[in-house]
Design a protein around this motif. Structure first.
Motif, PDB file in Angstrom:
ATOM      1  N   MET A   1      -4.066  -7.344  12.387  1.00  0.00           N
ATOM      2  CA  MET A   1      -5.844  -7.605  11.887  1.00  0.00           C
ATOM      3  C   MET A   1      -6.252  -9.113  12.433  1.00  0.00           C
ATOM      4  O   MET A   1      -5.759  -9.502  10.821  1.00  0.00           O
TER       5      MET A   1
ATOM      6  N   GLU B   1      -9.674  -8.870   4.431  1.00  0.00           N
ATOM      7  CA  GLU B   1      -8.039  -9.239   3.822  1.00  0.00           C
ATOM      8  C   GLU B   1      -7.982  -9.491   2.396  1.00  0.00           C
ATOM      9  O   GLU B   1      -6.762 -10.116   1.938  1.00  0.00           O
TER      10      GLU B   1
ATOM     11  N   TYR C   1      -7.109   2.208   8.272  1.00  0.00           N
ATOM     12  CA  TYR C   1      -6.689   1.024   8.909  1.00  0.00           C
ATOM     13  C   TYR C   1      -6.891   2.300  10.139  1.00  0.00           C
ATOM     14  O   TYR C   1      -5.603   1.818  10.222  1.00  0.00           O
TER      15      TYR C   1
ATOM     16  N   ALA D   1      -2.496   0.804   5.451  1.00  0.00           N
ATOM     17  CA  ALA D   1      -0.895   1.083   5.394  1.00  0.00           C
ATOM     18  C   ALA D   1      -0.949   0.876   4.292  1.00  0.00           C
ATOM     19  O   ALA D   1      -2.254   1.021   3.467  1.00  0.00           O
TER      20      ALA D   1
ATOM     21  N   ARG E   1       5.434  -6.955   2.996  1.00  0.00           N
ATOM     22  CA  ARG E   1       5.050  -8.429   3.424  1.00  0.00           C
ATOM     23  C   ARG E   1       5.403  -9.591   2.465  1.00  0.00           C
ATOM     24  O   ARG E   1       6.081  -9.392   1.224  1.00  0.00           O
TER      25      ARG E   1
ATOM     26  N   ARG F   1      -0.510 -10.511   3.264  1.00  0.00           N
ATOM     27  CA  ARG F   1      -1.132  -9.409   3.776  1.00  0.00           C
ATOM     28  C   ARG F   1      -2.201 -10.213   5.323  1.00  0.00           C
ATOM     29  O   ARG F   1      -2.464  -9.627   6.179  1.00  0.00           O
TER      30      ARG F   1
END
Ligand code: GLY
Length: 392
Positions: free
Chosen positions: A57, A63, A270, A283, A326, A353
Motif C-alpha cells: 500500500m 501507516e 486491510y 496483517a 519487517r 511498514r
C-alpha cells in the motif's frame, strides 16, 4: 568508478556490492546501474524478504502516527516519486505501469463505529495540513464506492491518491531492468563484510568466494543487523517484526474497487485487491524474533476481521498464507545513508511498514550519494548514525 565487473576464480570485483536483493536492494542496483556504476547484488533467497509478504500500500499517512513529521515528509516525497519511477521502470522493459505493479485504486478507510468516524475526521484534518487529498464520506457514499462491504457501516474517508503496488511484480521488474543495465546477481549467503583499516573492501560468501568492492550497500531488511565484520556501532540495531498476510480468491468479477482499510472492534485490517483477482488481507504485527512460521491465531483473526468488513470472503479460497519480517529500527523510521563508523559502508534498511512506498526515494537517494556524493535533503533526518549522536 570503474563501471565494469571483473571476475577471477574466487573474486568478483565491482564498484558496489548490494547485500540484499529485495525491492530496496534491487531498486538501488537498477538506479546505480543507470548511472554506469558496476553493481553486484547478493542474497541467499530474495523471496524471504518482507516484500514477498507485503501488500504494497502507498499509504503515507495511515501507516504512521500523527507526530512523525520527518517521516511523513519522506513518505510524501516518495509517494510523489512513484508515478515517474514506475513509468521509467516500465519504459525500460517496454511495458506499462501496471506490469511493474502500480495499480491506481485509491484507498477507502472504513469506520466501524462512531468513535472510528471521529478518528477519521481527525485524520482528514491532519492530512489537509499537508495537502493530502481525502474526502469524508457517509454510509451511503461508502456503499456507492464499495457496494460489497458489510451493511450498516457508518462512513469513512476516501484517499484517492493512496494507491498500491504489487511488490512481487515490482521486484521482478526491478531485477529484469537491472540485468538489462548490467547488474549481476549472486545467490549466496554473506558470511562477513571485509574491512581493511577503517574501510570496507567487499564481502565474503559462504561458498568461499569474495565480492570485492570499495562500497557495500547494506539492504538486507530484517537481517541487516546480523552481518559480521563491521565494527560495533557501524550498523544500528534492526529487529525483525513478523507480519502475516493472506491471499484470498473469490470466483467471478472483482468485488473491491479500492484498497479498503479499517478497524474491526479496534483491530486494524486491510484488504488490497490485486489485478489478478486476489485480495491480500493483512496483517499481524508480532515481535517474535526470526520465527517465520504461520501462527493459527493470526490467520483466524485476519479472516474474522476481513469477513466482518467483506462478508463474501467467507466463500473465498484461501490461496496463500505468507509470513515476512519487517525491518524495524530503534525508532521504526528508515536508516539511509553512509555509516559514520566504517568508510564505504552505506545503509539502506529499517523501512519497517513502508518499504514499498519508500523504494523510490531510497533508491534515488543512494544512487545520488554514490554518483554525486550527496543525499537529497529529505533523507538527512534518517542518517544511520543518528542514535549515536543523541547527547547523553
Ligand atoms: N504496510 C503494511 C504492513 O506493514 O502491514
Amino acid at each position: 568508478m570503474q563501471s565494469q565487473h571483473r571476475t577471477t576464480a574466487d573474486v568478483t570485483t565491482a564498484d558496489v556490492v548490494v547485500v540484499g536483493a529485495g525491492v530496496i536492494g534491487a531498486a538501488i542496483a537498477w538506479r546505480c546501474a543507470q548511472r554506469r556504476i558496476a553493481v553486484v547484488t547478493v542474497d541467499p533467497d530474495p523471496t524471504r524478504g518482507a516484500w514477498h509478504t507485503a501488500a504494497g500500500m502507498l499509504a503515507p499517512v495511515t501507516e504512521l502516527q500523527y507526530t512523525e513529521t520527518p517521516l511523513l515528509h519522506l513518505n510524501l516525497d516518495s509517494l510523489r516519486r512513484w508515478p515517474a519511477f514506475a513509468a521509467e521502470l516500465a519504459a525500460e522493459l517496454g511495458a506499462d505501469e501496471r506490469a511493474v505493479g502500480l495499480r491506481r485504486t485509491g484507498t477507502v478507510l472504513v469506520a466501524w463505529d462512531a468513535a472510528d468516524l471521529a478518528a477519521l475526521r481527525d485524520l482528514h484534518a491532519f492530512g489537509q495540513r499537508f495537502d493530502i487529498a481525502s474526502i469524508l464520506i457517509g454510509g451511503r457514499d461508502l456503499r456507492g464506492l464499495e457496494p460489497a462491504l458489510a451493511a450498516g457501516l457508518p462512513g469513512g474517508l476516501h484517499a484517492p491518491d493512496d494507491h498500491q503496488v504489487d511488490p512481487r511484480l515490482l521486484r521482478d521488474a526491478l531485477a529484469r531492468a537491472g540485468r538489462r543495465r548490467g547488474v549481476r546477481h549472486v545467490t549466496a549467503e554473506v558470511t562477513r563484510v571485509r574491512t581493511t583499516g577503517d574501510r570496507v573492501e567487499g564481502v565474503d560468501l559462504a561458498d568461499g568466494t569474495t565480492l570485492a568492492a570499495p562500497v557495500v550497500v547494506l539492504a538486507a531488511g530484517a537481517w541487516s543487523g546480523t552481518l559480521a565484520g563491521p565494527p560495533p556501532g557501524a550498523v544500528p540495531a534492526v529487529r525483525p517484526v513478523k507480519g502475516q498476510t493472506l491471499r484470498l480468491r473469490l470466483p467471478g468479477t472483482p468485488v473491491l474497487n479500492h484498497v479498503v482499510r479499517g478497524r474491526v472492534k479496534g483491530n486494524p485490517i486491510y484488504l488490497v485487491p490485486r489485478a489478478d483477482g486476489r485480495i491480500v488481507v493483512g496483517a499481524s504485527t508480532e515481535e517474535a524474533g526470526f520465527d517465520r512460521s504461520a501462527r493459527a491465531g493470526a490467520v483466524y483473526e485476519l479472516l474474522r476481521d476481513a469477513q466482518s468488513l467483506l462478508p463474501e470472503l467467507g466463500e473465498a479460497e484461501l490461496a496463500e498464507i505468507s509470513t515476512g519480517l519487517r525491518p524495524g529500527s530503534p525508532d521504526n523510521a528508515p536508516l539511509v545513508g553512509a555509516s559514520g563508523a566504517l568508510g564505504g559502508l552505506v545503509v539502506a534498511t529499517g523501512h519497517y511498514r513502508n518499504g514499498v512506498l519508500l523504494t523510490p526515494v531510497t533508491a534515488d537517494g543512494v544512487a545520488a550519494l554514490l554518483a554525486d556524493g550527496a543525499l537529497p535533503d529529505v533523507l538527512h533526518p534518517f542518517a544511520p548514525d543518528r542514535f549515536e549522536r543523541i547527547p547523553a
